[in-house]
Design a protein around this motif. Structure first.
Motif, short mmCIF file in Angstrom:
data_model
loop_
_atom_site.label_atom_id
_atom_site.label_comp_id
_atom_site.label_asym_id
_atom_site.label_seq_id
_atom_site.Cartn_x
_atom_site.Cartn_y
_atom_site.Cartn_z
N PHE B 34 0.83 -1.20 0.00
CA PHE B 34 0.00 0.00 0.00
C PHE B 34 0.87 1.25 0.00
CE2 PHE B 34 -3.78 -2.32 1.40
CZ PHE B 34 -3.22 -3.41 2.05
N LEU B 46 -5.61 6.13 2.15
CA LEU B 46 -5.10 5.14 1.20
C LEU B 46 -4.98 5.78 -0.17
CD1 LEU B 46 -4.34 2.19 0.55
CD2 LEU B 46 -6.77 1.79 0.08
N LYS B 49 -3.04 0.59 -3.89
CA LYS B 49 -2.66 -0.71 -3.33
C LYS B 49 -2.41 -1.72 -4.44
CE LYS B 49 -7.26 -2.80 -2.83
NZ LYS B 49 -8.03 -1.87 -3.65
#
Lengths: 113, 114
Positions: B34, B46, B49
């Motif tokens: 990630f 985030l 990924k």
């Protein structure tokens, strides 16, 4: 967009005092986490929590730490007797059962004096 | 144990420059990888990924390819903007299940000037 909310954003406490850091995870999430970041160092995993019990914890998460979900919305991290080295940014996160799905809060900066 | 190593920062670039932030990892098995970003005063978000070898994660012009042979997951962007100024964290998760800890690198601060 749903958020993870942490309060307070900054807390100053005296060494030896108990402190409780609070988090409100996203409402339909099932897994809850605490991480910490000492200034200038890595973000480190402390603990994960699922179904009202700890599912995984790191070596850092010793007897002075505890977590609780006292009601349907809050998730707390308690440090029983703070030390200077507990000064750090503490991040709460939550996730659904599906992978990876982590959402982090903005963090609480804890300063122990 | 499992670990992540990122290039030291800060990285200072002019707008429209090419960005690379190096990340290598050590893990048993086949971790998921990630990149997280932290804008000033905000939480960890985030960015992208990859869950298996040769996967390419991409988002907002950023890309990273999971290279098992070199155990790397370098972050790249062809043309950075001032708004990309932030701290970037490479991370891995060794087990493909919810509740498993993320292992982070130290973070790399990117500063982009106009």
């Amino acid at each position: 967009e749903p958020e993870v909310t942490q309060t307070p954003s900054h807390q100053v406490t005296q060494m030896g005092q108990e402190v409780i850091l609070r988090c409100v995870p996203i409402s339909n999430h099932l897994y809850f986490y605490w991480y910490r970041q000492i200034l200038g160092q890595k973000v480190e995993f402390l603990v994960s929590f699922y179904n009202n019990e700890i599912s995984e914890k790191s070596e850092i998460f010793d007897d002075q730490f505890s977590v609780e979900r006292p009601d349907g919305s809050n998730f707390t991290l308690k440090i029983r007797s703070t030390k200077l080295e507990d000064s750090a940014m503490y991040f709460c996160a939550s996730s659904e059962a599906s992978y990876p799905g982590y959402t982090f809060g903005s963090g609480t900066r804890l300063t122990v004096v | 144990g499992d670990s992540v190593t990122q290039m030291e920062g800060p990285v200072t670039l002019s707008e429209e420059a090419f960005l690379t932030i190096n990340c290598t990892y050590t893990a048993t098995g086949y971790p998921s990888l990630f990149w997280y970003v932290q804008y000033p005063g905000e939480g960890l978000q985030l960015l992208l990924k990859a869950t298996k070898a040769d996967d390419k994660g991409s988002n907002k012009g950023f890309e990273a390819t999971y290279r098992k042979e070199t155990t790397s997951f370098h972050l790249e962007k062809g043309s950075v903007q001032v708004s990309d100024s932030a701290v970037y964290f490479c991370a891995l998760r060794a087990l493909h299940q919810a509740g498993t800890a993320l292992i982070f690198g130290k973070g790399t601060t990117l500063s982009v000037s106009s």
